[in-house]
Every structure is written in structure tokens, then in C-alpha cells.
Design a protein around this motif. Structure first.
Motif, PDB file in Angstrom:
ATOM      1  N   GLY A 174    -114.856  63.653 -21.625  1.00  0.00           N
ATOM      2  CA  GLY A 174    -114.104  62.346 -21.658  1.00  0.00           C
ATOM      3  C   GLY A 174    -112.593  62.821 -22.010  1.00  0.00           C
ATOM      4  N   LEU A 175    -112.363  63.747 -22.918  1.00  0.00           N
ATOM      5  CA  LEU A 175    -110.996  64.066 -23.351  1.00  0.00           C
ATOM      6  C   LEU A 175    -110.341  64.871 -22.084  1.00  0.00           C
ATOM      7  N   ASP A 176    -111.185  65.531 -21.369  1.00  0.00           N
ATOM      8  CA  ASP A 176    -110.808  66.445 -20.102  1.00  0.00           C
ATOM      9  C   ASP A 176    -110.150  65.498 -19.223  1.00  0.00           C
ATOM     10  N   ALA A 177    -110.878  64.363 -18.908  1.00  0.00           N
ATOM     11  CA  ALA A 177    -110.507  63.587 -18.020  1.00  0.00           C
ATOM     12  C   ALA A 177    -109.312  62.718 -18.135  1.00  0.00           C
ATOM     13  N   LEU A 178    -108.783  62.518 -19.419  1.00  0.00           N
ATOM     14  CA  LEU A 178    -108.035  61.795 -19.984  1.00  0.00           C
ATOM     15  C   LEU A 178    -106.486  62.499 -19.946  1.00  0.00           C
ATOM     16  N   SER A 179    -107.060  63.865 -20.201  1.00  0.00           N
ATOM     17  CA  SER A 179    -105.791  64.726 -20.099  1.00  0.00           C
ATOM     18  C   SER A 179    -105.229  64.935 -18.813  1.00  0.00           C
ATOM     19  N   LYS A 180    -105.910  64.558 -17.756  1.00  0.00           N
ATOM     20  CA  LYS A 180    -105.158  64.674 -16.416  1.00  0.00           C
ATOM     21  C   LYS A 180    -104.817  63.221 -16.031  1.00  0.00           C
ATOM     22  N   LEU A 181    -104.911  62.290 -16.867  1.00  0.00           N
ATOM     23  CA  LEU A 181    -104.326  60.925 -16.403  1.00  0.00           C
ATOM     24  C   LEU A 181    -103.060  60.738 -16.823  1.00  0.00           C
ATOM     25  N   THR A 182    -102.383  61.677 -17.566  1.00  0.00           N
ATOM     26  CA  THR A 182    -101.026  61.414 -18.259  1.00  0.00           C
ATOM     27  C   THR A 182    -100.172  62.573 -18.032  1.00  0.00           C
ATOM     28  N   LYS A 183     -98.996  62.519 -17.695  1.00  0.00           N
ATOM     29  CA  LYS A 183     -98.022  63.628 -17.752  1.00  0.00           C
ATOM     30  C   LYS A 183     -97.718  64.039 -19.071  1.00  0.00           C
ATOM     31  N   GLY A 184     -97.987  63.222 -20.053  1.00  0.00           N
ATOM     32  CA  GLY A 184     -97.481  63.381 -21.374  1.00  0.00           C
ATOM     33  C   GLY A 184     -98.669  63.994 -22.340  1.00  0.00           C
ATOM     34  N   LYS A 185     -99.117  63.609 -23.432  1.00  0.00           N
ATOM     35  CA  LYS A 185    -100.074  64.520 -24.230  1.00  0.00           C
ATOM     36  C   LYS A 185    -101.192  63.287 -24.614  1.00  0.00           C
ATOM     37  N   VAL A 186    -102.559  63.953 -24.707  1.00  0.00           N
ATOM     38  CA  VAL A 186    -103.431  63.056 -25.370  1.00  0.00           C
ATOM     39  C   VAL A 186    -103.626  63.460 -26.769  1.00  0.00           C
ATOM     40  N   TYR A 187    -103.392  62.358 -27.728  1.00  0.00           N
ATOM     41  CA  TYR A 187    -103.284  62.524 -28.987  1.00  0.00           C
ATOM     42  C   TYR A 187    -104.591  61.935 -29.652  1.00  0.00           C
ATOM     43  N   LEU A 188    -105.352  62.813 -30.391  1.00  0.00           N
ATOM     44  CA  LEU A 188    -106.585  62.681 -31.175  1.00  0.00           C
ATOM     45  C   LEU A 188    -106.283  62.622 -32.342  1.00  0.00           C
ATOM     46  N   SER A 189    -106.616  61.203 -33.293  1.00  0.00           N
ATOM     47  CA  SER A 189    -106.270  60.980 -34.618  1.00  0.00           C
ATOM     48  C   SER A 189    -107.764  61.321 -35.378  1.00  0.00           C
ATOM     49  N   ILE A 190    -107.706  62.013 -36.560  1.00  0.00           N
ATOM     50  CA  ILE A 190    -108.711  62.276 -37.424  1.00  0.00           C
ATOM     51  C   ILE A 190    -108.334  61.784 -38.819  1.00  0.00           C
ATOM     52  N   SER A 191    -109.343  62.061 -40.023  1.00  0.00           N
ATOM     53  CA  SER A 191    -109.121  61.898 -41.263  1.00  0.00           C
ATOM     54  C   SER A 191    -109.454  62.996 -41.747  1.00  0.00           C
ATOM     55  N   PRO A 192    -109.254  63.050 -43.349  1.00  0.00           N
ATOM     56  CA  PRO A 192    -109.415  64.002 -43.974  1.00  0.00           C
ATOM     57  C   PRO A 192    -111.141  64.260 -44.270  1.00  0.00           C
ATOM     58  N   GLN A 193    -111.524  63.136 -44.173  1.00  0.00           N
ATOM     59  CA  GLN A 193    -113.408  63.034 -44.289  1.00  0.00           C
ATOM     60  C   GLN A 193    -114.001  63.511 -43.071  1.00  0.00           C
ATOM     61  N   THR A 194    -113.201  63.520 -41.740  1.00  0.00           N
ATOM     62  CA  THR A 194    -113.688  64.066 -40.496  1.00  0.00           C
ATOM     63  C   THR A 194    -114.299  65.521 -40.812  1.00  0.00           C
ATOM     64  N   THR A 195    -115.490  65.468 -40.488  1.00  0.00           N
ATOM     65  CA  THR A 195    -116.290  66.961 -40.776  1.00  0.00           C
ATOM     66  C   THR A 195    -116.868  67.723 -39.354  1.00  0.00           C
ATOM     67  N   SER A 196    -116.578  66.776 -38.280  1.00  0.00           N
ATOM     68  CA  SER A 196    -117.427  67.222 -37.042  1.00  0.00           C
ATOM     69  C   SER A 196    -116.507  68.352 -36.048  1.00  0.00           C
ATOM     70  N   ASN A 197    -117.173  69.204 -36.119  1.00  0.00           N
ATOM     71  CA  ASN A 197    -116.689  70.477 -35.282  1.00  0.00           C
ATOM     72  C   ASN A 197    -115.919  69.852 -34.034  1.00  0.00           C
ATOM     73  N   VAL A 198    -116.590  68.990 -33.191  1.00  0.00           N
ATOM     74  CA  VAL A 198    -116.281  68.713 -31.802  1.00  0.00           C
ATOM     75  C   VAL A 198    -114.915  67.927 -32.032  1.00  0.00           C
TER      76      VAL A 198
END
Length: 324
Positions: A174-198
Motif C-alpha cells: 500500500g505504501l509503495d502504491a501511495l509513493s507513486k501517487l504524489t510528486k512530493g513525499k509520503v510521510y509515515l508517523s509512528i510513536s515511541p511505543q511503536t515496536t513493529s519492524n514493518v
């Protein structure tokens, strides 16, 4: 980025990381009012047979924006309110789920217009919102950037790490698809509690960690701190759990609207996660909750601050991953 202003409301009833099973119902309802900015026009009539992924309705202004059926079956009712406003489209399950095959795709080898058309045809475009106004995005616009929220700071919020633990490939697709839909950037926000490697090792995105009380997890706050929206600019926003559903389409060629939903709240004895399709009746979930004598129980699709109140026979709404 550290957020200093805000408040974490201490409520009882946080979800436990326990899988409680799958909830199935023979009748599913799609509620057009979930899709802000969409003026619904029906693609089906009562008595029509549909497959999972076939359009139930589309936007009158932008006919390419469709809403897909979660299951295959028969359209048995279309409920209307004042001025013939469509309230619910009800589909009854018929046998095994039959899917419309949209074909497995690799977003990184596709052109932006091909990706856009693929998501639109499958009826999943409603997961893409736009700012300003927080409405379903106009596919004719070119977004300056795309912002994806990878956590929730709302009271009793579910763990995105737990929900996404078996959906790594879908989320990245899904992120790969979004990266092709904008000439800008895809910003993903996480928190300090986020442990998921993905989430922490996601590719084709700019990862920003937000620390602080609620509303640190709100996409509007994140946009304001990363790159505010100027006049005449449009940005698109998504929740990472919805990105995984879009990625599932690319990896399987099928519209699978199965969500992992957290059951939370002070009155719930057995808190945990269920799997269910969008539109599933919540009656079986609420049966397990003891009723107080005074009958003052409140059911919410979403979190206690911004969720939508539903009745005991309500259904899982399109964007919901938490029931309180």
C-alpha cells in the motif's frame, strides 16, 4: 517531534493483546454517511446479485469513486431517510464468498494513473482522504504530499503493532502504491511505543516519530508539525490500517474488507481483538457484555472522543478499528 500540549484521559478498559475470534453475519450493511464528501448514487437495486468487490454505489460528482460490496450475495434492502437520503445498503450472504478478480499488481512497476484507476475500479478509493476539509479525496487532484498515521493516541486506542503483525506485505504494498501517487513525499508517523519492524523499517516513506499526549496521533497535528498546508495546496491522508487493505488488493487482486477490531471499554469483561468484515452486525459482540440494571450502556464505533454512537444492533463502520 515532541508534542507538549494535550491530555491523555485515563479511562478504564484498555484492550488486551488477545485474539477472540472471527465474527460473521449473514447480512451486512454499508452506510453511505461514512463517506464524507460523497453524494451517493446507487449502482444496484433490491434483488440484484453482487460479488465481493462489485460497486454498490458511486459518487454523483465523481462517478469514478465507488464503494465496493464486502461480500457476495443479494441486495435485500435499501433504507432511505428524509428527502430519500440513502441510509443503508443491505447485502445478504449467499454461499461461499465470490470475489471480483482485479488481478495481482506490483505498484512499483505501474504508472501513477494506472494505480489510481486500479484502486478506483476496486471501490477502495474512499480510504484516501484530502485536507483541507477531511473529505474523500478528489482523484483529479495532485496532492502535494501524502500523510499516513501509524498510531492512535486516542483513549483506549488499539495497538497498531498487534493489528499489523500479519499484514507486513500488505502494508508495504500500500505504501509503495501511495509513493507513486504524489510528486512530493509520503510521510509515515509512528510513536515511541511503536515496536513493529514493518512500521519502523517501512520503505519509500519519510518516518517521523511523535512523542506526547493526545492529540499527537491526529493527522492534522502531524501535518502542522511536519509540513503545514498552505492556501491552494491539497494533501492526502490515510490511516496505516486502511493502507494495508489497499495493499491487500495489490497482493491478492481481491477486495477483502476484513478488519481487525479492538473491543475496549470499562464494561467489557473479555477485552481483545476480533476479525470481521466492514458492515458486520455487532449484535454478537455486544451479547457478551453484561447489561447494567439502569440500562445506561453506550456503544461507540471508534474511540470515546470522536467515535460514532451506535445501537446494540449497529454495524461495523467503514473506517473503524475500535469498538468501545
Amino acid at each position: 517531534i515532541k508534542i507538549k500540549k494535550g491530555l491523555d484521559i485515563p479511562l478504564l478498559g484498555e484492550v488486551e493483546e488477545t485474539f477472540l475470534g472471527e465474527v460473521k453475519s449473514e447480512v451486512l450493511k454499508i452506510c453511505p454517511e461514512d463517506f464524507t464528501g460523497v453524494t451517493p448514487k446507487l449502482s444496484v437495486r433490491v434483488g440484484d446479485e453482487v460479488k465481493a468487490g462489485e460497486a454498490l454505489m458511486y459518487d454523483r460528482t465523481h462517478p469514478s469513486i465507488k464503494v465496493a460490496s464486502p461480500i457476495s450475495g443479494e441486495v435485500i434492502a435499501i433504507d432511505r431517510g428524509a428527502k430519500r437520503r440513502i441510509l443503508n445498503i443491505t447485502v445478504e450472504r449467499k454461499g461461499e464468498n465470490e470475489f471480483v478478480d482485479f488481478g495481482i499488481k506490483n505498484a512499483l512497476t505501474m504508472k501513477p494513473e494506472e494505480i489510481k484507476e486500479y484502486i478506483l475500479d476496486a471501490g477502495l478509493w474512499f480510504y484516501v482522504k484530502q485536507r483541507p476539509y477531511d473529505i474523500v479525496a478528489n482523484p483529479d487532484n495532485n496532492p502535494r504530499d501524502i500523510f499516513v498515521t501509524g498510531f492512535s493516541s486516542a483513549p483506549l486506542a488499539p495497538s497498531y503493532d498487534y493489528i499489523l503483525k500479519d499484514q507486513e506485505k500488505d502494508m508495504q504494498a500500500g505504501l509503495d502504491a501511495l509513493s507513486k501517487l504524489t510528486k512530493g513525499k509520503v510521510y509515515l508517523s509512528i510513536s515511541p511505543q511503536t515496536t513493529s519492524n514493518v512500521l519502523r523499517n517501512a520503505k519509500n516513506v519519510v518516518i517521523t516519530e511523535f512523542e506526547g499526549p493526545h492529540p499527537a496521533g491526529n493527522v492534522g497535528v502531524q501535518i502542522n508539525h511536519i509540513k503545514p498546508v498552505n492556501p491552494d495546496e491539497v494533501v492526502w491522508t490515510l490511516n496505516v490500517l486502511d493502507v494495508a487493505i489497499i495493499g491487500r488488493l495489490f497482493n491478492t487482486g481481491k477486495v477483502d474488507l476484513t478488519r481487525t477490531v479492538a473491543l475496549t471499554g470499562s464494561e467489557v469483561e473479555q477485552k481483545g481483538y476480533y476479525k470481521m468484515l466492514v458492515g458486520t452486525s455487532l449484535t454478537d459482540v455486544f451479547k457478551s457484555i453484561p447489561k447494567p440494571d439502569e440500562g445506561c450502556l453506550r456503544y461507540i464505533c471508534g474511540d470515546p472522543l470522536t467515535g460514532r454512537k451506535v445501537e446494540e444492533d449497529g454495524v461495523l463502520r467503514a473506517y473503524t478499528s475500535q469498538i468501545t
